[in-house]
Design a protein around this motif. Structure first.
Motif, PDB file in Angstrom:
ATOM      1  N   LEU A   9      -3.846   1.864  -5.954  1.00  0.00           N
ATOM      2  CA  LEU A   9      -3.568   1.918  -5.103  1.00  0.00           C
ATOM      3  C   LEU A   9      -2.845   1.807  -3.460  1.00  0.00           C
ATOM      4  O   LEU A   9      -3.087   1.708  -3.095  1.00  0.00           O
ATOM      5  N   SER A  10      -3.269   0.427  -3.570  1.00  0.00           N
ATOM      6  CA  SER A  10      -2.609  -0.257  -2.512  1.00  0.00           C
ATOM      7  C   SER A  10      -0.466  -0.226  -2.839  1.00  0.00           C
ATOM      8  O   SER A  10       0.282   0.621  -1.256  1.00  0.00           O
ATOM      9  N   TYR A  11       0.013  -0.388  -3.832  1.00  0.00           N
ATOM     10  CA  TYR A  11       1.557   1.163  -4.123  1.00  0.00           C
ATOM     11  C   TYR A  11       1.503   2.067  -4.288  1.00  0.00           C
ATOM     12  O   TYR A  11       2.031   2.244  -3.483  1.00  0.00           O
ATOM     13  N   ALA A  12       0.502   2.963  -3.837  1.00  0.00           N
ATOM     14  CA  ALA A  12      -0.135   4.057  -4.566  1.00  0.00           C
ATOM     15  C   ALA A  12       0.520   4.483  -2.514  1.00  0.00           C
ATOM     16  O   ALA A  12       0.928   5.423  -2.056  1.00  0.00           O
ATOM     17  N   VAL A  13      -0.492   4.133  -1.326  1.00  0.00           N
ATOM     18  CA  VAL A  13      -1.001   4.174   0.081  1.00  0.00           C
ATOM     19  C   VAL A  13       0.304   3.170   0.448  1.00  0.00           C
ATOM     20  O   VAL A  13       1.442   4.210   1.314  1.00  0.00           O
ATOM     21  N   TYR A  14       0.972   2.188   0.128  1.00  0.00           N
ATOM     22  CA  TYR A  14       2.554   2.167   0.502  1.00  0.00           C
ATOM     23  C   TYR A  14       3.577   3.096   0.597  1.00  0.00           C
ATOM     24  O   TYR A  14       4.824   3.172   1.190  1.00  0.00           O
TER      25      TYR A  14
END
Length: 200
Positions: A9-14
């Motif tokens: 999820l963090s990578y997707a947001v970044y």
């Protein structure tokens, strides 16, 4: 498993933010079409105190049926004071239909009477605001942060920012180097070095 999902999820947001920023810089006119949302900086006081100068506003792409009277919309039109097409954020006060096409009568907040905005092209001919001119509908604002965003678009400010960052980095590396050198000769050890850098 939760940790893995959190990382994904963090990578997707970044990735989303990076792509959004790149799109905003290089093809800003396509931002709303691609993402459905767009952030813009307000530089006019025509909607104060509802929306103030340097507020960062978030607008959402909306269908024709989704735009109603008293909504706040952002649209593109010719502005004589700047001599080019630019974006305006005003209220929709009336929606009329001409030849099967919706015509939006807009109005700023700071006006002397109840008249609608009168828009003209670069030749001074009256024009109407249609759905094709609308970038999106106003959702919410982040007060005053737009001042910093607006400054970031100034190449001189960017150059000064990068220059200062470079100077700070060089100073940091030199101080670090000097600190290591001082440790090798300092009879008081690390405590003395810490005292030196705290109380020069």
């Amino acid at each position: 498993m939760k940790r893995l999902l959190s990382k994904i999820l963090s990578y997707a947001v970044y990735i989303f933010l990076i792509v959004y920023i790149i799109t905003s810089i290089f093809i800003p006119s396509k931002t709303t079409d691609i993402f459905g949302v767009r952030m813009m900086v307000v530089i006019s006081d025509s909607m104060e105190p509802k929306i103030n100068v340097y507020d960062l506003i978030v607008i959402l792409k909306m269908s024709v049926k989704g735009i109603e009277e008293n909504d706040i919309i952002t649209f593109e039109t010719y502005l004589p004071r700047v001599g080019r097409d630019d974006y305006v954020t005003h209220y929709v006060r009336d929606i009329q239909t001409e030849s099967g096409q919706s015509i939006y009568k807009t109005q700023g907040l700071n006006i002397a009477d109840d008249s609608y905005d009168q828009w003209e092209d670069e030749d001074g001919n009256p024009i109407d605001i249609t759905y094709d001119d609308i970038e999106g509908i106003y959702m919410f604002k982040i007060p005053y942060i737009g001042r910093f965003v607006y400054l970031l678009r100034d190449p001189i400010f960017d150059l000064l920012l990068l220059t200062n960052a470079g100077i700070i980095y060089l100073l940091y590396t030199q101080i670090k180097k000097y600190k290591k050198k001082w440790n090798s000769y300092n009879p008081f050890g690390k405590v003395g070095v810490s005292f030196l850098f705290i109380y020069p």
